[in-house]
Design a protein around this motif. Sequence first.
Motif, mmCIF file in Angstrom:
data_model
loop_
_atom_site.group_PDB
_atom_site.id
_atom_site.type_symbol
_atom_site.label_atom_id
_atom_site.label_comp_id
_atom_site.label_asym_id
_atom_site.label_seq_id
_atom_site.Cartn_x
_atom_site.Cartn_y
_atom_site.Cartn_z
ATOM 1 N N ARG A 102 34.551 90.518 20.324
ATOM 2 C CA ARG A 102 34.917 89.471 21.273
ATOM 3 C C ARG A 102 35.792 90.070 22.378
ATOM 4 N N LYS A 104 38.573 88.874 25.838
ATOM 5 C CA LYS A 104 39.742 88.026 26.045
ATOM 6 C C LYS A 104 39.438 86.804 26.898
ATOM 7 N N HIS A 105 38.388 86.908 27.734
ATOM 8 C CA HIS A 105 38.167 85.864 28.721
ATOM 9 C C HIS A 105 36.696 85.482 28.812
ATOM 10 N N GLU A 106 36.438 84.217 29.102
ATOM 11 C CA GLU A 106 35.109 83.685 29.397
ATOM 12 C C GLU A 106 34.117 83.985 28.270
ATOM 13 N N LEU A 107 32.830 84.117 28.632
ATOM 14 C CA LEU A 107 31.778 84.280 27.638
ATOM 15 C C LEU A 107 30.840 85.406 28.059
ATOM 16 N N LYS A 256 33.636 80.450 21.660
ATOM 17 C CA LYS A 256 34.924 80.015 22.204
ATOM 18 C C LYS A 256 35.314 81.013 23.280
ATOM 19 N N GLU A 257 36.461 80.790 23.919
ATOM 20 C CA GLU A 257 36.874 81.673 24.997
ATOM 21 C C GLU A 257 36.864 83.130 24.539
ATOM 22 N N GLY A 258 36.124 83.963 25.278
ATOM 23 C CA GLY A 258 36.045 85.387 24.962
ATOM 24 C C GLY A 258 34.906 85.774 24.040
ATOM 25 N N SER A 259 34.113 84.813 23.593
ATOM 26 C CA SER A 259 33.064 85.114 22.618
ATOM 27 C C SER A 259 31.950 85.985 23.191
ATOM 28 N N LYS A 284 28.807 73.415 28.605
ATOM 29 C CA LYS A 284 29.754 74.195 27.807
ATOM 30 C C LYS A 284 29.624 75.698 28.037
ATOM 31 N N ARG A 289 30.053 86.402 31.938
ATOM 32 C CA ARG A 289 30.539 87.657 32.507
ATOM 33 C C ARG A 289 29.693 88.817 31.993
ATOM 34 N N GLU A 297 40.059 92.357 22.576
ATOM 35 C CA GLU A 297 41.360 91.972 22.030
ATOM 36 C C GLU A 297 41.947 93.153 21.231
#
Length: 297
Positions: A102, A104-107, A256-259, A284, A289, A297
């Motif tokens: 994963r 840190k940000h967006e998908l 979820k965020e960062g997935s 959703k 990105r 992370e």
Amino acid sequence: MRKTLWIVLIGWGVLPAGTIGHYRPLPVIRCIHDGGEEWALLRTFETAQGPRALAVDTRRLRTTILGSPNGAGACNPHSRYLRLLRQAGSPPYPLQNDGITRGKHELYLTTDLCPSSKKGFEKRLYEALIRRLSHPVPVTLFITKRWIDNHPAAFETLRQWDLDGSLAITWGNHTAWHHYHPGKPLKENFVLSPEENLTADILELEKTLLQRGIVPSVFFRFPGLVSDEKAVNTVTRLGLIPIGTDAWLAKGQMPKEGSIILVHGNKNEPKGVTIFLKLLEDGKIPALRPIREIDAE
């Protein structure tokens, strides 16, 4: 130095299709420095136009093709590329889902194209991305040679979407052959199969893409998400960053965020695609990105 390097730069993702010969990994990753830019050399090979090298920008994680680069030396050990490479290759070494799982940000959307006997591909998935999101839509294809060989029309459609700017495809490595033995335990399956030569399997997929005018990325996904310490070390020694997932949709893992989202684009797992399309329709998945922008992370 700057003038010499950019004269031999072929381009971000352009290489004339043709025969690739003497394709070899470098025994040690070395870098070329050009002012504030750094390129890590990964492979050398021969083309009809002369010797070439596959290289990656150690800051942006974009791959490109260089001519005969000279003056390669030590790489910056603190570069984003080497930091992610170390992180992805560090212990523990789980049997499944090793590597970066994963951000840190967006998908981040990844679609696996494993070998499949089914005709066509999940065209509905890519068409929905093109229809609903801003162009070019970033998507990673973890692709296999066996899928390319058996689905040439589908492969060409994807390639054309990339060329015309509808999609921004990151061409990820999912091995050439993707060995799989139904009923065998995971520790004897996929890249852990007795017949596996992982280095050859990885390089063969890269050559397949280069011969079709496509520059392979530095991102790798283990077939079945199965690996061990030896396999991970093989991948990272070749300069590739293993990518796992924390949102395999068909298995009920919601993003979820960062997935890093995983669906299959080969019709082998339509449930995951259906779930993704519902998320997209419900707003959703507002944006995606490119995997090269990931900061784990």
